[in-house]
Design a protein around this motif. Structure first.
Motif, PDB file in Angstrom:
ATOM      1  N   THR A 183       0.822  -1.204   0.000  1.00  0.00           N
ATOM      2  CA  THR A 183       0.000   0.000   0.000  1.00  0.00           C
ATOM      3  C   THR A 183       0.856   1.253   0.000  1.00  0.00           C
ATOM      4  O   THR A 183       0.702   2.142  -0.844  1.00  0.00           O
ATOM      5  CB  THR A 183      -0.931   0.013   1.228  1.00  0.00           C
ATOM      6  N   ASN A 184       1.783   1.344   0.929  1.00  0.00           N
ATOM      7  CA  ASN A 184       2.540   2.570   1.115  1.00  0.00           C
ATOM      8  C   ASN A 184       3.533   2.827  -0.016  1.00  0.00           C
ATOM      9  O   ASN A 184       3.734   3.962  -0.433  1.00  0.00           O
ATOM     10  CB  ASN A 184       3.287   2.523   2.452  1.00  0.00           C
ATOM     11  N   ILE A 185       4.146   1.754  -0.508  1.00  0.00           N
ATOM     12  CA  ILE A 185       5.158   1.892  -1.558  1.00  0.00           C
ATOM     13  C   ILE A 185       4.577   1.631  -2.946  1.00  0.00           C
ATOM     14  O   ILE A 185       4.951   2.272  -3.921  1.00  0.00           O
ATOM     15  CB  ILE A 185       6.332   0.915  -1.311  1.00  0.00           C
ATOM     16  N   GLY A 186       3.646   0.677  -3.041  1.00  0.00           N
ATOM     17  CA  GLY A 186       3.240   0.197  -4.355  1.00  0.00           C
ATOM     18  C   GLY A 186       1.970   0.751  -4.945  1.00  0.00           C
ATOM     19  O   GLY A 186       1.720   0.551  -6.142  1.00  0.00           O
ATOM     20  N   VAL A 187       1.136   1.449  -4.151  1.00  0.00           N
ATOM     21  CA  VAL A 187      -0.208   1.781  -4.642  1.00  0.00           C
ATOM     22  C   VAL A 187      -0.177   2.611  -5.918  1.00  0.00           C
ATOM     23  O   VAL A 187      -1.006   2.419  -6.815  1.00  0.00           O
ATOM     24  CB  VAL A 187      -1.033   2.494  -3.548  1.00  0.00           C
ATOM     25  N   HIS A 188       0.784   3.534  -6.058  1.00  0.00           N
ATOM     26  CA  HIS A 188       0.804   4.355  -7.267  1.00  0.00           C
ATOM     27  C   HIS A 188       1.228   3.553  -8.493  1.00  0.00           C
ATOM     28  O   HIS A 188       0.807   3.836  -9.611  1.00  0.00           O
ATOM     29  CB  HIS A 188       1.703   5.582  -7.091  1.00  0.00           C
ATOM     30  N   PHE A 189       2.030   2.483  -8.283  1.00  0.00           N
ATOM     31  CA  PHE A 189       2.384   1.614  -9.412  1.00  0.00           C
ATOM     32  C   PHE A 189       1.172   0.795  -9.876  1.00  0.00           C
ATOM     33  O   PHE A 189       0.948   0.624 -11.069  1.00  0.00           O
ATOM     34  CB  PHE A 189       3.520   0.673  -9.027  1.00  0.00           C
ATOM     35  N   TYR A 190       0.403   0.284  -8.914  1.00  0.00           N
ATOM     36  CA  TYR A 190      -0.787  -0.485  -9.286  1.00  0.00           C
ATOM     37  C   TYR A 190      -1.786   0.389 -10.028  1.00  0.00           C
ATOM     38  O   TYR A 190      -2.428  -0.049 -10.988  1.00  0.00           O
ATOM     39  CB  TYR A 190      -1.442  -1.091  -8.041  1.00  0.00           C
ATOM     40  N   ASP A 191      -1.933   1.628  -9.574  1.00  0.00           N
ATOM     41  CA  ASP A 191      -2.834   2.544 -10.277  1.00  0.00           C
ATOM     42  C   ASP A 191      -2.333   2.790 -11.691  1.00  0.00           C
ATOM     43  O   ASP A 191      -3.121   2.807 -12.649  1.00  0.00           O
ATOM     44  CB  ASP A 191      -2.934   3.870  -9.515  1.00  0.00           C
ATOM     45  N   MET A 192      -1.031   2.986 -11.824  1.00  0.00           N
ATOM     46  CA  MET A 192      -0.438   3.210 -13.141  1.00  0.00           C
ATOM     47  C   MET A 192      -0.692   2.022 -14.068  1.00  0.00           C
ATOM     48  O   MET A 192      -1.045   2.188 -15.244  1.00  0.00           O
ATOM     49  CB  MET A 192       1.060   3.439 -13.004  1.00  0.00           C
ATOM     50  N   LEU A 193      -0.545   0.814 -13.536  1.00  0.00           N
ATOM     51  CA  LEU A 193      -0.729  -0.387 -14.353  1.00  0.00           C
ATOM     52  C   LEU A 193      -2.167  -0.510 -14.859  1.00  0.00           C
ATOM     53  O   LEU A 193      -2.410  -0.822 -16.031  1.00  0.00           O
ATOM     54  CB  LEU A 193      -0.343  -1.632 -13.550  1.00  0.00           C
ATOM     55  N   SER A 194      -3.135  -0.251 -13.991  1.00  0.00           N
ATOM     56  CA  SER A 194      -4.537  -0.336 -14.427  1.00  0.00           C
ATOM     57  C   SER A 194      -4.880   0.804 -15.385  1.00  0.00           C
ATOM     58  O   SER A 194      -5.701   0.637 -16.299  1.00  0.00           O
ATOM     59  CB  SER A 194      -5.483  -0.336 -13.231  1.00  0.00           C
ATOM     60  N   PHE A 195      -4.261   1.950 -15.204  1.00  0.00           N
ATOM     61  CA  PHE A 195      -4.454   3.097 -16.086  1.00  0.00           C
ATOM     62  C   PHE A 195      -3.996   2.759 -17.505  1.00  0.00           C
ATOM     63  O   PHE A 195      -4.644   3.125 -18.490  1.00  0.00           O
ATOM     64  CB  PHE A 195      -3.673   4.291 -15.532  1.00  0.00           C
ATOM     65  N   ILE A 196      -2.892   2.011 -17.607  1.00  0.00           N
ATOM     66  CA  ILE A 196      -2.331   1.689 -18.918  1.00  0.00           C
ATOM     67  C   ILE A 196      -2.944   0.435 -19.521  1.00  0.00           C
ATOM     68  O   ILE A 196      -3.292   0.403 -20.708  1.00  0.00           O
ATOM     69  CB  ILE A 196      -0.800   1.501 -18.804  1.00  0.00           C
ATOM     70  N   PHE A 197      -3.101  -0.607 -18.697  1.00  0.00           N
ATOM     71  CA  PHE A 197      -3.430  -1.931 -19.223  1.00  0.00           C
ATOM     72  C   PHE A 197      -4.871  -2.376 -18.971  1.00  0.00           C
ATOM     73  O   PHE A 197      -5.237  -3.500 -19.304  1.00  0.00           O
ATOM     74  CB  PHE A 197      -2.466  -2.971 -18.640  1.00  0.00           C
ATOM     75  N   GLY A 198      -5.684  -1.526 -18.383  1.00  0.00           N
ATOM     76  CA  GLY A 198      -7.086  -1.865 -18.216  1.00  0.00           C
ATOM     77  C   GLY A 198      -7.399  -2.549 -16.904  1.00  0.00           C
ATOM     78  O   GLY A 198      -6.533  -2.691 -16.027  1.00  0.00           O
ATOM     79  N   LEU A 281     -13.114   9.630  -6.490  1.00  0.00           N
ATOM     80  CA  LEU A 281     -13.189   8.358  -5.774  1.00  0.00           C
ATOM     81  C   LEU A 281     -13.230   7.157  -6.718  1.00  0.00           C
ATOM     82  O   LEU A 281     -12.616   6.124  -6.444  1.00  0.00           O
ATOM     83  CB  LEU A 281     -14.408   8.352  -4.857  1.00  0.00           C
ATOM     84  N   ASP A 282     -13.944   7.271  -7.812  1.00  0.00           N
ATOM     85  CA  ASP A 282     -14.042   6.142  -8.744  1.00  0.00           C
ATOM     86  C   ASP A 282     -12.689   5.792  -9.344  1.00  0.00           C
ATOM     87  O   ASP A 282     -12.417   4.623  -9.637  1.00  0.00           O
ATOM     88  CB  ASP A 282     -15.047   6.449  -9.852  1.00  0.00           C
ATOM     89  N   ALA A 283     -11.848   6.799  -9.536  1.00  0.00           N
ATOM     90  CA  ALA A 283     -10.534   6.556 -10.138  1.00  0.00           C
ATOM     91  C   ALA A 283      -9.629   5.750  -9.218  1.00  0.00           C
ATOM     92  O   ALA A 283      -8.835   4.917  -9.681  1.00  0.00           O
ATOM     93  CB  ALA A 283      -9.869   7.885 -10.499  1.00  0.00           C
ATOM     94  N   VAL A 284      -9.740   5.968  -7.910  1.00  0.00           N
ATOM     95  CA  VAL A 284      -8.820   5.297  -6.983  1.00  0.00           C
ATOM     96  C   VAL A 284      -9.333   3.934  -6.512  1.00  0.00           C
ATOM     97  O   VAL A 284      -8.563   3.139  -5.967  1.00  0.00           O
ATOM     98  CB  VAL A 284      -8.525   6.175  -5.746  1.00  0.00           C
ATOM     99  N   ARG A 285     -10.591   3.662  -6.703  1.00  0.00           N
ATOM    100  CA  ARG A 285     -11.169   2.432  -6.147  1.00  0.00           C
ATOM    101  C   ARG A 285     -10.419   1.158  -6.578  1.00  0.00           C
ATOM    102  O   ARG A 285     -10.113   0.316  -5.734  1.00  0.00           O
ATOM    103  CB  ARG A 285     -12.649   2.313  -6.509  1.00  0.00           C
ATOM    104  N   PRO A 286     -10.085   0.967  -7.871  1.00  0.00           N
ATOM    105  CA  PRO A 286      -9.413  -0.285  -8.248  1.00  0.00           C
ATOM    106  C   PRO A 286      -8.102  -0.526  -7.508  1.00  0.00           C
ATOM    107  O   PRO A 286      -7.831  -1.652  -7.059  1.00  0.00           O
ATOM    108  CB  PRO A 286      -9.183  -0.108  -9.751  1.00  0.00           C
ATOM    109  N   SER A 287      -7.277   0.494  -7.351  1.00  0.00           N
ATOM    110  CA  SER A 287      -5.988   0.303  -6.675  1.00  0.00           C
ATOM    111  C   SER A 287      -6.174   0.064  -5.185  1.00  0.00           C
ATOM    112  O   SER A 287      -5.430  -0.720  -4.571  1.00  0.00           O
ATOM    113  CB  SER A 287      -5.063   1.498  -6.914  1.00  0.00           C
ATOM    114  N   ILE A 288      -7.171   0.693  -4.567  1.00  0.00           N
ATOM    115  CA  ILE A 288      -7.432   0.470  -3.144  1.00  0.00           C
ATOM    116  C   ILE A 288      -7.979  -0.936  -2.917  1.00  0.00           C
ATOM    117  O   ILE A 288      -7.600  -1.618  -1.948  1.00  0.00           O
ATOM    118  CB  ILE A 288      -8.408   1.529  -2.588  1.00  0.00           C
TER     119      ILE A 288
END
Length: 316
Positions: A183-198, A281-288
């Protein structure tokens, strides 16, 4: 029209980027709060801003401005992860929109509670997701889109960022406060991955400890092997001598370079928010939802493909 701001967590590492963004979007920081009084950096941006080390005093200052023509329009939130929800709730009830650092919250249920509060107050929560604005990430997103919707890409994500013993003594070292490594280190990477790859299709956790975590993800257009660590002993063999951080993201064997270009991304985020195009809120839900599941998922080391640097993590 000039916007007025408050700032919570003003002495933190990321707060100067918010101060810079406020100034560069012609805003005014009116009031700020932090338990820590090492806040001389404010003089470089807003020397006339009020500052408090007691939240009750900050709260009173924000509310008092509702009647004297200096209403606070936005409150930036740079506090520890576990306090984000409470501080966003305060901002909305005080009549301001919130601009919050990631992870926005620790659990998906908190997103639902905040959505109800948005509806009740008529104010909005915006999350800082600056990687979505990075030129290299936007270029990669376009490249993936051009490859066609049926192509599945192979991605390796390895992020090793050494932290000393102070990390475990701080709030970051307690999972119920930080959410743990993923969560603390990786959450922005997971968001980036879903942003790019669906959308995410599946997640497997291979390893989980206080200092490292690893797993395998499948998105609509990608298979991802990932490993995160804050342990210096886990640095890969290819890390340059004397370097304490190693980051590598490859897509189909090609390195994605985005080490630079971060200087102005908070300012770009503020421009988007002021223009009504912030990430809600909808944008962050998948990574959370993903980081929450990683914290409690069964460890299945033989399911899915392991990141090649995980062996050193396990054997160190």
């Amino acid at each position: 029209m000039t916007k007025n701001y408050g700032l919570i967590g003003a002495a933190g590492y990321i707060a100067p980027r918010h101060m810079k963004a406020i100034r560069e979007t012609s805003g005014i920081l009116k009031t700020a709060y932090d338990l820590n009084d090492s806040i001389g950096i404010m003089d470089s941006f807003f020397p006339d801003a009020r500052f408090f080390t007691e939240f009750e005093q900050f709260e009173a200052d924000v509310f008092s401005r509702r009647t004297d023509g200096e209403r606070v329009d936005y409150i930036g939130i740079c506090s520890p992860n576990y306090l984000h929800k409470a501080h966003m709730g305060f901002a909305l009830r005080a009549g301001a929109d919130a601009i919050c650092e990631k992870p926005l919250v620790l659990n998906p249920s908190e997103i639902d509670e905040l959505a109800a509060l948005e509806k009740e107050t008529g104010h909005r929560i915006n999350s800082i997701l600056q990687l979505r604005l990075h030129p290299a990430i936007l270029a990669l997103k376009d490249k993936i889109a051009q490859s066609g919707p049926d192509r599945i890409h192979d991605v390796d994500l390895g992020y090793f960022t050494s932290r000393g013993s102070w990390y475990y003594a701080s709030w970051k070292g307690y999972e119920h406060k930080s959410g743990g490594i993923a969560t603390n280190i990786g959450v922005h990477f997971y968001d980036m991955l879903s942003f790019i790859f669906g959308p995410l299709k599946s997640s497997v956790v291979h390893y989980r400890a206080a200092d490292a975590s690893a797993g395998y993800l499948e998105f609509q257009q990608a298979r991802v092997r990932w490993v995160l660590s804050i342990n210096r002993a886990h640095l890969p063999a290819q890390t340059p001598e004397g370097q304490t951080t190693y980051r590598s993201i490859t897509v189909d064997g090609e390195e994605v370079e985005f080490s630079g270009g971060f200087t102005d991304l908070h300012t770009a985020s503020y421009h988007g928010i002021l223009g009504g195009n912030g990430f809600g809120l909808d944008a962050v839900r998948p990574s959370i939802e993903l980081v929450s599941s990683i914290r409690s998922a069964a460890i299945e080391p033989r399911k899915g493909e392991q990141h090649p640097d995980l062996a050193k993590v396990i054997n160190t």
